[in-house]
Design a protein around this motif. Structure first.
Motif, PDB file in Angstrom:
ATOM      1  N   ARG A 196      95.902 -65.977  95.284  1.00  0.00           N
ATOM      2  CA  ARG A 196      94.707 -65.326  94.959  1.00  0.00           C
ATOM      3  C   ARG A 196      93.455 -66.011  95.022  1.00  0.00           C
ATOM      4  NH1 ARG A 196      97.255 -63.715  89.659  1.00  0.00           N
ATOM      5  NH2 ARG A 196      96.158 -64.720  88.136  1.00  0.00           N
ATOM      6  N   THR A 197      93.749 -67.471  94.256  1.00  0.00           N
ATOM      7  CA  THR A 197      92.434 -68.206  94.436  1.00  0.00           C
ATOM      8  C   THR A 197      91.924 -68.751  95.665  1.00  0.00           C
ATOM      9  OG1 THR A 197      93.611 -69.156  92.362  1.00  0.00           O
ATOM     10  CG2 THR A 197      91.724 -70.397  93.192  1.00  0.00           C
TER      11      THR A 197
ATOM     12  N   SER B 120      94.778 -73.693  91.681  1.00  0.00           N
ATOM     13  CA  SER B 120      94.745 -72.431  90.887  1.00  0.00           C
ATOM     14  C   SER B 120      93.498 -72.291  90.381  1.00  0.00           C
ATOM     15  CB  SER B 120      95.605 -72.062  89.921  1.00  0.00           C
ATOM     16  OG  SER B 120      96.785 -71.633  90.709  1.00  0.00           O
ATOM     17  N   SER B 121      92.188 -72.850  90.819  1.00  0.00           N
ATOM     18  CA  SER B 121      91.017 -72.695  89.879  1.00  0.00           C
ATOM     19  C   SER B 121      89.967 -72.903  91.007  1.00  0.00           C
ATOM     20  CB  SER B 121      91.005 -74.005  89.082  1.00  0.00           C
ATOM     21  OG  SER B 121      89.562 -74.211  88.715  1.00  0.00           O
ATOM     22  N   SER B 122      89.059 -71.526  91.119  1.00  0.00           N
ATOM     23  CA  SER B 122      87.772 -71.811  91.993  1.00  0.00           C
ATOM     24  C   SER B 122      86.885 -72.672  91.439  1.00  0.00           C
ATOM     25  CB  SER B 122      87.061 -70.366  92.137  1.00  0.00           C
ATOM     26  OG  SER B 122      88.052 -69.387  92.183  1.00  0.00           O
TER      27      SER B 122
ATOM     28  N   THR C  40      91.411 -62.137  93.123  1.00  0.00           N
ATOM     29  CA  THR C  40      91.779 -61.512  91.561  1.00  0.00           C
ATOM     30  C   THR C  40      92.017 -59.890  91.798  1.00  0.00           C
ATOM     31  OG1 THR C  40      91.264 -63.481  90.619  1.00  0.00           O
ATOM     32  CG2 THR C  40      91.475 -61.600  89.176  1.00  0.00           C
TER      33      THR C  40
ATOM     34  N   PRO D 231      86.758 -68.734  86.442  1.00  0.00           N
ATOM     35  CA  PRO D 231      87.331 -69.258  87.627  1.00  0.00           C
ATOM     36  C   PRO D 231      88.343 -70.432  87.065  1.00  0.00           C
ATOM     37  CG  PRO D 231      85.123 -70.078  87.404  1.00  0.00           C
ATOM     38  CD  PRO D 231      85.348 -69.184  86.115  1.00  0.00           C
ATOM     39  N   VAL D 232      89.247 -70.059  86.230  1.00  0.00           N
ATOM     40  CA  VAL D 232      90.461 -71.038  86.171  1.00  0.00           C
ATOM     41  C   VAL D 232      91.750 -70.548  86.024  1.00  0.00           C
ATOM     42  CG1 VAL D 232      88.874 -72.547  84.571  1.00  0.00           C
ATOM     43  CG2 VAL D 232      89.882 -70.687  83.582  1.00  0.00           C
ATOM     44  N   PRO D 233      92.933 -71.299  85.988  1.00  0.00           N
ATOM     45  CA  PRO D 233      94.198 -70.764  86.091  1.00  0.00           C
ATOM     46  C   PRO D 233      94.516 -69.730  85.390  1.00  0.00           C
ATOM     47  CG  PRO D 233      94.111 -73.131  86.435  1.00  0.00           C
ATOM     48  CD  PRO D 233      93.029 -72.674  86.128  1.00  0.00           C
ATOM     49  N   GLY D 234      95.206 -68.434  85.894  1.00  0.00           N
ATOM     50  CA  GLY D 234      95.633 -67.513  84.905  1.00  0.00           C
ATOM     51  C   GLY D 234      94.947 -66.549  84.175  1.00  0.00           C
ATOM     52  N   VAL D 235      93.653 -66.476  84.544  1.00  0.00           N
ATOM     53  CA  VAL D 235      92.711 -65.513  83.875  1.00  0.00           C
ATOM     54  C   VAL D 235      93.061 -64.260  84.266  1.00  0.00           C
ATOM     55  CG1 VAL D 235      90.503 -65.289  82.730  1.00  0.00           C
ATOM     56  CG2 VAL D 235      91.219 -67.709  83.136  1.00  0.00           C
ATOM     57  N   GLY D 236      93.145 -64.169  85.269  1.00  0.00           N
ATOM     58  CA  GLY D 236      93.437 -62.759  85.930  1.00  0.00           C
ATOM     59  C   GLY D 236      94.075 -61.821  85.300  1.00  0.00           C
TER      60      GLY D 236
ATOM     61  N   MET E 105      85.398 -62.597  92.599  1.00  0.00           N
ATOM     62  CA  MET E 105      86.937 -62.823  92.764  1.00  0.00           C
ATOM     63  C   MET E 105      87.748 -61.966  93.570  1.00  0.00           C
ATOM     64  SD  MET E 105      87.971 -65.155  89.785  1.00  0.00           S
ATOM     65  CE  MET E 105      86.683 -66.083  88.917  1.00  0.00           C
TER      66      MET E 105
ATOM     67  N   ASP F  81      98.799 -66.581  91.722  1.00  0.00           N
ATOM     68  CA  ASP F  81      97.555 -67.188  91.067  1.00  0.00           C
ATOM     69  C   ASP F  81      96.981 -68.031  92.215  1.00  0.00           C
ATOM     70  OD1 ASP F  81      95.535 -67.681  89.488  1.00  0.00           O
ATOM     71  OD2 ASP F  81      96.333 -68.765  88.060  1.00  0.00           O
TER      72      ASP F  81
ATOM     73  N   ASN G 293      89.838 -65.909  96.647  1.00  0.00           N
ATOM     74  CA  ASN G 293      88.563 -66.045  95.902  1.00  0.00           C
ATOM     75  C   ASN G 293      87.652 -66.998  96.445  1.00  0.00           C
ATOM     76  OD1 ASN G 293      89.706 -64.183  94.215  1.00  0.00           O
ATOM     77  ND2 ASN G 293      90.147 -65.728  92.519  1.00  0.00           N
TER      78      ASN G 293
HETATM   79  N1  ASP Z   1      92.734 -68.602  88.992  1.00  0.00           N
HETATM   80  C1  ASP Z   1      91.824 -67.716  89.585  1.00  0.00           C
HETATM   81  C2  ASP Z   1      90.561 -68.551  90.224  1.00  0.00           C
HETATM   82  O1  ASP Z   1      90.066 -69.553  89.351  1.00  0.00           O
HETATM   83  C3  ASP Z   1      91.407 -66.691  88.640  1.00  0.00           C
HETATM   84  C4  ASP Z   1      92.643 -65.814  88.473  1.00  0.00           C
HETATM   85  O2  ASP Z   1      92.870 -64.699  89.005  1.00  0.00           O
HETATM   86  O3  ASP Z   1      93.201 -65.955  87.206  1.00  0.00           O
HETATM   87  O4  ASP Z   1      90.071 -68.177  91.094  1.00  0.00           O
END
Ligand code: ASP
Length: 499
Positions: free
Chosen positions: A477-478, A361-363, A400, A440-445, A397, A474, A481
């Motif tokens: 969607r990653t 879950s992290s770009s 996202t 680009p980390v988990p759950g920020v969207g 993204m 998440d 992304n």
């Molecule tokens: N997890 C997504 C990413 O790292 C960002 C997000 O949508 O929370 O690409």
């Protein structure tokens, strides 16, 4: 003869077996560990196979008791409710457990926890894998970018690549949100959520959504550009500010071409050696991928409550259909139209990166793998990938943004609010900006979604409705992304070929 299974098949197998393992060793949904104080000594016990539990809160002797009931399967809601009481309030809390027709009352409660299983206990293996990939990302970006910029030695070309990249990223993101909005208007996922379901989702995720709302990050467009210039490049590196790092590395690499060739060649060859070593390290870390992916998926599935999927089925369906459509149609068109590359070869080339994006879950953590795939499977020159991909991981993204479009409309539909065309256009604009500012980390969207909701006067608490399935979405969607970053990278490489 030793049978060698290609890495992407190993990762695929790890995904499937991890999911199976996680569903076999699921966290029990009618059991928990209770810690309470018995004559001032903490005491732990397992409460299993209950039929119903209740939390009874009585502020003082003569106040009216409040009772919160939870059936089996509502263990997450129960734990969240329990945690919402302060330590002081917990003193006035009674836990009532109904098991085989008998009722037991517990007092002096300290904490309640889920009971871990082997599937959640192995999660650290996955966490180590993500950490290894993440620590590789920044040094890899810095050295490859400096070497890349130093070898372009043509400022005009750099400017051209930069503006094309930016244009591709912005346009593809706007298309993604539009796809999301069109689908959400057609499918109307919000119409399928009953008032009762709305109420229980709001209650269950009340606390979590309040936490996310306070974390809200604003995007101020002028400030955004100002912030790209680092005050101290070492600080930027230490805190992983990707855009600042890109700015510094490109500038530094470019000025290397202005100084004495003898001196710059020396530094470039040192950095080139570091870059080779980093890439070697990525290859070594990727050998761990099947184990890391297995552990991550097993832990996620073991801890996931399935019931919520029924309630939010149409919402999830809309997001997933949008992601699939956008990823396949738009990226195939970009890759074919601008990169003169076969879409089938493209998707085959990046499938390892997609699997890593799904499981981490992290770009950002996926970046080293995306770079590896694009350079080695799709023959994109390092000069281009080392510039286009880190920039993309940070600002591009599409997945996202698409999800934010669907989510905003879904929340509006559940609340029975009709969004005008102007409001929907506002979503396109704010979601494009938000996706640039999303880390680009988990759950920020979902945190950035708060800003979008507020821009169209929707209640931010609405995110409570969708929090329960956010992790799964998440992961998906990653994938979009990083696929978008790779597609644009192939397009830029194709369009720069004869220049
Ligand atoms: N997890 C997504 C990413 O790292 C960002 C997000 O949508 O929370 O690409």
């Amino acid at each position: 003869m030793k049978l060698k299974i290609p890495l992407h098949y190993q990762i695929l197998a790890a995904l499937i077996f991890g999911a199976l393992f996680g569903s076999i060793f699921k966290i029990p949904d009618n059991a928990f560990t209770l810690k309470r104080s018995l004559s001032n000594v903490p005491h732990k016990e397992k409460i299993e196979k209950y039929e119903q539990i209740a939390l009874i809160y009585k502020q003082s002797e003569d106040s009216i008791a409040q009772e919160f009931l939870f059936k089996r399967g509502e263990q997450t809601a129960f734990i969240k409710k329990f945690r919402s009481f302060s330590n002081l309030e917990k003193k006035n809390l009674t836990l009532k457990v109904i098991k085989s027709g008998k009722t037991n009352n517990y007092h002096s409660l300290i904490s309640v926890e889920k009971i871990p299983t082997i599937a959640t206990e192995i999660k650290p293996i996955g966490t180590v894998f993500i950490r290894l990939l993440s620590f590789l990302a920044i040094p890899l970006v810095i050295v490859t970018l400096i070497v890349g910029a130093a070898s372009i030695d043509d400022l005009k070309k750099l400017g051209r690549i930069g503006s094309k990249t930016f244009a591709f990223y912005i346009i593809s993101t706007a298309i993604a949100i539009t796809v999301g909005l069109v689908l959400a208007n057609l499918i109307q996922p919000g119409k399928y959520v009953s008032a009762a379901a709305q109420e229980s989702l709001a209650a269950e995720f009340e606390l979590e959504s309040a936490e996310k709302i306070t974390q809200k990050l604003d995007v101020d467009i002028v400030d955004f550009f100002v912030q790209i210039v680092p005050q101290n490049p070492f600080k930027a590196i230490a805190s992983g500010e990707m855009l600042q790092i890109v700015f510094f590395a490109v500038l530094f690499g470019t000025v290397l071409t202005f100084i004495d060739k003898k001196k710059s060649a020396l530094l470039v060859s040192v950095l080139d050696a570091i870059s080779d070593a980093m890439i070697k390290l990525v290859n070594i870390v990727m050998k761990l991928a099947p184990y890391g992916v297995f552990a991550l998926i097993a832990a996620t599935i073991a801890d996931f409550g399935y019931e919520i999927i029924y309630t939010l089925f149409w919402y999830m369906f809309t997001v997933l259909a949008g992601l699939l459509l956008h990823t396949i149609l738009v990226y195939s068109a970009i890759v074919k139209g601008f990169g003169k590359e076969s879409p089938v070869k493209f998707f085959k080339g990046i499938r390892t990166a997609q699997a890593i994006a799904f499981s981490t879950s992290s770009s950002a953590a996926t970046l080293p793998v995306t770079m590896d795939c694009v350079e080695n499977k799709l023959s994109v020159p390092k000069k281009i990938s080392s510039f286009v991909l880190p920039l993309g991981a940070t600002i591009n993204m599409d997945g996202t943004a698409l999800y934010q479009g669907v989510a905003a409309l879904f929340i509006a539909q559940v609340y029975g609010i009709d969004l005008s065309i102007t409001q929907q256009l506002t979503i396109v604009l704010t979601a494009t900006l938000a996706s640039i500012g999303t880390a680009p980390v988990p759950g920020v969207g979902i945190i950035m979604l708060v800003m979008i909701l507020q821009s169209i006067q929707l209640p931010a608490e609405g995110i409570a409705l969708i929090l329960g399935v956010d992790r799964i979405l998440d992961m998906c969607r990653t994938i979009t992304n990083i696929s978008g970053d790779a597609a644009v990278c192939v397009a830029i490489a194709g369009s720069e070929k004869d220049k």
